[in-house]
Write a protein that holds these residues in place. Sequence first.
Motif, short mmCIF file in Angstrom:
data_model
loop_
_atom_site.label_atom_id
_atom_site.label_comp_id
_atom_site.label_asym_id
_atom_site.label_seq_id
_atom_site.Cartn_x
_atom_site.Cartn_y
_atom_site.Cartn_z
N GLU A 1 0.84 -1.20 0.00
CA GLU A 1 0.00 0.00 0.00
C GLU A 1 0.87 1.25 0.00
N VAL A 2 0.57 2.16 -0.91
CA VAL A 2 1.26 3.44 -0.93
C VAL A 2 0.60 4.34 0.10
N GLN A 3 1.40 4.87 1.01
CA GLN A 3 0.90 5.75 2.05
C GLN A 3 1.36 7.18 1.75
N PHE A 4 0.70 8.14 2.36
CA PHE A 4 1.01 9.54 2.09
C PHE A 4 1.11 10.32 3.40
N PHE A 5 1.93 11.35 3.37
CA PHE A 5 1.91 12.36 4.41
C PHE A 5 2.15 13.71 3.75
N THR A 6 1.58 14.74 4.32
CA THR A 6 1.71 16.07 3.76
C THR A 6 2.60 16.91 4.66
N LEU A 7 3.63 17.48 4.06
CA LEU A 7 4.60 18.28 4.81
C LEU A 7 4.82 19.58 4.07
N GLY B 1 2.78 21.58 3.04
CA GLY B 1 1.82 21.72 1.97
C GLY B 1 2.06 20.83 0.77
N LYS B 2 3.03 19.93 0.84
CA LYS B 2 3.36 19.05 -0.29
C LYS B 2 3.16 17.60 0.12
N ARG B 3 2.43 16.86 -0.71
CA ARG B 3 2.12 15.47 -0.40
C ARG B 3 3.25 14.55 -0.84
N ARG B 4 3.71 13.72 0.08
CA ARG B 4 4.80 12.78 -0.20
C ARG B 4 4.27 11.35 -0.09
N ALA B 5 4.76 10.47 -0.96
CA ALA B 5 4.32 9.08 -0.98
C ALA B 5 5.46 8.16 -0.52
N TYR B 6 5.08 7.04 0.08
CA TYR B 6 6.08 6.05 0.48
C TYR B 6 5.38 4.71 0.71
N VAL B 7 6.16 3.64 0.68
CA VAL B 7 5.66 2.34 1.13
C VAL B 7 6.51 1.91 2.32
N LYS B 8 5.89 1.15 3.19
CA LYS B 8 6.55 0.64 4.39
C LYS B 8 6.20 -0.83 4.54
N ALA B 9 7.23 -1.65 4.79
CA ALA B 9 7.00 -3.09 4.91
C ALA B 9 7.96 -3.68 5.93
N GLY B 10 7.52 -4.75 6.60
CA GLY B 10 8.40 -5.49 7.48
C GLY B 10 8.57 -4.89 8.86
N ILE C 1 11.56 1.20 4.26
CA ILE C 1 10.88 2.44 3.90
C ILE C 1 11.38 2.83 2.51
N ALA C 2 10.45 2.91 1.55
CA ALA C 2 10.82 3.25 0.18
C ALA C 2 9.93 4.41 -0.29
N PRO C 3 10.43 5.62 -0.27
CA PRO C 3 9.61 6.77 -0.67
C PRO C 3 9.67 7.04 -2.17
#
Length: 323
Positions: free
Chosen positions: A8-14, A16-25, A57-59
């Motif tokens: 699942e691609v997750q997002f956080f906004t910092l 005012g800019k939205r950043r995407a990443y995946v997290k596993a394990g 963590i792979a952004p």
Amino acid sequence: MTDQSKHEVQFFTLHGKRRAYVKAGEGPVLLLLHGLACDHRTWLPVIDELAKKYTVIAPDLLGHGVSDKPRADYTLGGYANGMRDLLTVLGIDKVTVVGHSFGGGVAMQFAYQFPERTQRMMLVATGGLGPEVTPLIKFIQAPGWFPAMGVLTLPGIRHVETLALRSAAAYGGGPLRKYTRDLAEVADILESWKDRRTRFAIRHLVRAVIDWRGQIVTMSDRAYLTEAIPMAVVWGREDQVIPVRHASNAAALAPELRVEVMADSGHFPHKDHPEQFARILDDFIVTTEPATYNRARFRRMLRSGMARADTTLASVDTALTTA
């Protein structure tokens, strides 16, 4: 990157800019940084294997993948700050940072700016070790590149180009294999450039690190700081984007680092031989102690490094520019 991620691609906004990443394990944290015009999917062949033992963590770096593509800071320092902020949001203090190509430059900058958060560093076919780079990347900072790509990525034209590139990658074997191996990745990059915002971000990024003579940014003036951080370099022997001989430049700059050159591999060794790559990374982590930041030691290194640079930097830079 045509692979479909099951993560699942997750997002956080910092800011005012939205950043995407995946997290596993679960386990010690690996921060995987992709290269120019790629995204987190370049790591898909190794994420599951690494996630058996590590938190991965792979952004998508800003301007890439499904992260925002604003008018923003696309310098190495800006990207390093963004990775610090991502880790802070996730509640992660320390990582082993792994950077591919341009992501290797970000990894080096991250380790320099935030040594207290860097346990180890692995550079994969990285930039920053010499000026040479494929002319195709140099052309990105040329004045006419942006409008030319606007034409070349029009639907009909783009589909013909990407089909030809993927066909060459699939069927171009024998002595041509070293030239055709990575063309599927080139097709994916070309596909992403149909988005005008992506082309804008890539052009600004490239102009920050490359000119007509090649790569501008080099780690040669700060390589002595790697004495405090375990470091490894992995390269594909048949890399046509950044010459494999740059691995020797790295060894000259930081004699304590490990160098692994993978046979039958191009600019994406982690995709060409994912199981071998995962073993190399795991062995690097298992057999090295994580760096521990000490401000007094860092101060001593900076002071001794200034004196050392006066006598050695000129000869090292000469070696890098003539290699």
